[in-house]
Design a protein around this motif. Sequence first.
Motif, PDB file in Angstrom:
ATOM      1  N   PHE A  27      32.267  10.816   7.856  1.00 44.53           N
ATOM      2  CA  PHE A  27      31.098  11.350   8.562  1.00 44.53           C
ATOM      3  C   PHE A  27      31.141  12.867   8.736  1.00 44.53           C
ATOM      4  N   PRO A  28      32.293  13.471   9.072  1.00 44.58           N
ATOM      5  CA  PRO A  28      32.299  14.938   9.241  1.00 44.58           C
ATOM      6  C   PRO A  28      31.918  15.714   7.985  1.00 44.58           C
ATOM      7  N   LYS A  29      32.037  15.109   6.821  1.00 39.91           N
ATOM      8  CA  LYS A  29      31.654  15.799   5.584  1.00 39.91           C
ATOM      9  C   LYS A  29      30.136  15.872   5.430  1.00 39.91           C
ATOM     10  N   TYR A  30      29.429  14.956   6.061  1.00 40.80           N
ATOM     11  CA  TYR A  30      27.996  14.851   5.841  1.00 40.80           C
ATOM     12  C   TYR A  30      27.131  15.087   7.072  1.00 40.80           C
ATOM     13  N   PHE A  31      27.723  15.008   8.256  1.00 39.24           N
ATOM     14  CA  PHE A  31      26.943  15.100   9.483  1.00 39.24           C
ATOM     15  C   PHE A  31      27.581  16.089  10.456  1.00 39.24           C
ATOM     16  N   ASP A 112      20.934   8.135   0.470  1.00 47.87           N
ATOM     17  CA  ASP A 112      20.350   9.472   0.629  1.00 47.87           C
ATOM     18  C   ASP A 112      20.946  10.234   1.812  1.00 47.87           C
ATOM     19  N   HIS A 113      21.416   9.524   2.826  1.00 52.26           N
ATOM     20  CA  HIS A 113      22.031  10.196   3.970  1.00 52.26           C
ATOM     21  C   HIS A 113      23.327  10.904   3.582  1.00 52.26           C
ATOM     22  N   PHE A 114      23.923  10.492   2.470  1.00 59.57           N
ATOM     23  CA  PHE A 114      25.193  11.066   2.036  1.00 59.57           C
ATOM     24  C   PHE A 114      25.021  11.914   0.782  1.00 59.57           C
ATOM     25  N   SER A 115      23.808  12.398   0.542  1.00 56.96           N
ATOM     26  CA  SER A 115      23.549  13.126  -0.694  1.00 56.96           C
ATOM     27  C   SER A 115      23.931  14.605  -0.631  1.00 56.96           C
ATOM     28  N   SER A 116      24.088  15.151   0.570  1.00 61.14           N
ATOM     29  CA  SER A 116      24.495  16.557   0.655  1.00 61.14           C
ATOM     30  C   SER A 116      25.586  16.717   1.704  1.00 61.14           C
TER      31      SER A 116
END
Length: 138
Positions: A27-31, A112-116
Amino acid sequence: MKTVFSSTEEQEQEIASLVSRFYESVFPKYFTESEILHFREIGVLEPNQSSVTYLATLRDAFQVMTCLQVLMSILDKQKREDFIMESKSEELFQHNITLLNECGIFFPFYYDHFSSINQEAKNDMQMMDIQVANQYLV
């Protein structure tokens, strides 16, 4: 009459460990931190309390462990390949999310939530990869 086996303590510990890895590594990588705190508040990756679906059976525990491991490996593979994801991998990702939700584990995300990657996390990760000039702590 149907006989089912309950999950073992080790399986429950492994599930807890995988959930912790999601919160600490994935999660810290994406949010952002505030989003992750919100995820904890709403019970992401916890058994759905309003559903009786999660019965803590041996089969369900294996299913949950496998789904979490597959999701992590797909995200790890995606990270290494600079966000190029095959449609098969995306289908597998969505399938595992569906299985988690069917087992009563709340996971309200799509691929899509993990696309960037979160830019703050990216900067922190780059700092961690820098090699030190010496091995002594000052």
